[in-house]
Design an enzyme around this catalytic site. Structure first.
Site, PDB file in Angstrom:
ATOM      1  N   GLY A  31       0.684  -1.265   0.089  1.00 54.75           N
ATOM      2  CA  GLY A  31       0.068   0.110   0.028  1.00 54.75           C
ATOM      3  C   GLY A  31       1.001   1.341   0.181  1.00 54.75           C
ATOM      4  N   HIS A  37       4.377   1.890  -7.997  1.00 55.76           N
ATOM      5  CA  HIS A  37       3.628   0.688  -7.979  1.00 55.76           C
ATOM      6  C   HIS A  37       2.715   0.895  -9.059  1.00 55.76           C
ATOM      7  CE1 HIS A  37       4.263   1.614  -3.415  1.00 55.76           C
ATOM      8  NE2 HIS A  37       4.276   0.397  -3.508  1.00 55.76           N
ATOM      9  N   LEU A 187      11.470   6.160  -6.426  1.00 59.17           N
ATOM     10  CA  LEU A 187      10.329   6.253  -5.590  1.00 59.17           C
ATOM     11  C   LEU A 187      10.039   5.426  -4.542  1.00 59.17           C
ATOM     12  CD1 LEU A 187       7.581   7.077  -8.086  1.00 59.17           C
ATOM     13  CD2 LEU A 187       8.885   8.989  -7.034  1.00 59.17           C
TER      14      LEU A 187
END
Ligand code: AMP
Length: 288
Positions: A31, A37, A187
């Site tokens: 998450g 992602h 990231l």
């Protein structure tokens, strides 16, 4: 966007997909989703009929208790992003579902030998055991045709390729390129812990990897290159390098001499203030 908490419910939903001969792409995450992602999800949506994304902060892979507690949890925002990306299903189980006997009371233990003695394995004891525990469970629940992981976690890809190969999971494992900020910082969900000074100094990782790449030439010994890169850290007082190594792409064996045929990769872990960051770069190709 359907958020499914129970394995049986997910399996039932996917049974119809498998019966109609469709492919299932799977992107496991913890998450706090970002563009890194999102790139995996986009690839899965492109390659497969159905994309499942799991969101689960896996307690068995954290080696420091406080890190687990402060790990960001943003499921509603994550669900919005996944819906915009055209993912199909979110699997978001509870700890009780994934570890019914408790996370410290596993009867069956998966573990590594050599891959656990180097880099992330050596610095984060138990981390990869936890990764194996959760990913094996998730692979069995989702039964994906293809599973997507980021090369940002290069050693994790090696560990999970080994898991899939040695335990005969019938899936294709796909390693995707690292997504970076415009200034090069990879990231990471942990970047939000960097204050402005630490954010600036975190550039050491990408800058020094890029420098190393610019110096890479056939036949050079690796030790002086690594030392020069470590020396550069003196200009970044918040940076504390944990390891910096040059290894072969396929099996992560250490390399004393740079040879293109080994596809050398430089891998680094460093604390930037209290935040631990990792990054890597293949030395004989363009930066990614
Ligand atoms: P995490 O939620 O941190 O467990 O990461 C889930 C997946 O996203 C893993 O396969 C990571 O390697 C991948 N990932 C994390 N950051 C990046 C990034 N900057 N670029 C590409 N993939 C990433």
């Amino acid at each position: 966007m359907q958020i499914i908490p129970q394995p049986d419910q997910l399996r039932e939903t996917l049974n119809a997909v498998f019966l109609s001969g469709k492919s299932v792409g799977f992107v496991p995450t913890m998450g706090a989703l970002h563009e890194g992602h999102a790139s995996l999800v986009r690839q899965s949506v492109e390659d497969n009929d159905v994309t499942v994304v799991s969101i689960y902060v896996n307690p068995t892979q954290f080696d420091r208790g406080e890190d687990l507690e402060r790990y960001p949890r943003t499921i509603e925002k994550d669900a919005e992003l996944l819906s915009a990306l055209n993912a199909d299903l979110i699997f978001a189980p509870s700890d009780a579902v994934m570890y019914p006997r408790g996370k410290n009371n596993l009867e069956i233990r998966l573990g590594l030998s050599s891959l656990d003695r180097i880099m992330e394995g050596a610095k984060r004891p138990g981390h990869f055991d936890g990764v194996l525990q959760i990913v094996a469970r998730l692979f069995n629940i989702v039964r994906p045709t293809r599973a997507y992981f980021g090369r940002k976690d290069f050693q994790q890809v090696a560990v999970l390729s080994t898991l899939a190969r040695e335990l005969f999971f019938p899936l294709e494992l796909i390693a995707c390129p690292t997504v970076r900020e415009p200034d090069g910082l990879a990231l990471s969900s942990r970047n939000q812990f960097l204050n402005s000074e630490a954010r600036q100094q975190a550039l050491y990782l990408h800058q020094s990897l890029s420098w190393l790449q610019s110096q890479a030439a056939e036949g050079l010994p690796t030790a002086p290159l690594i030392q020069a890169m470590l020396d550069k850290a003196a200009d970044f007082p918040l940076i504390d390098v944990e390891y910096l190594e040059i290894r072969a792409w396929d099996d992560l064996r250490p390399l004393d001499i740079l040879r293109a045929e080994d596809r050398p990769v430089a891998l680094i872990a460093a604390f930037c203030g209290p935040t631990r960051l990792i990054d890597n770069m293949e030395l004989f190709s363009q930066p990614h």
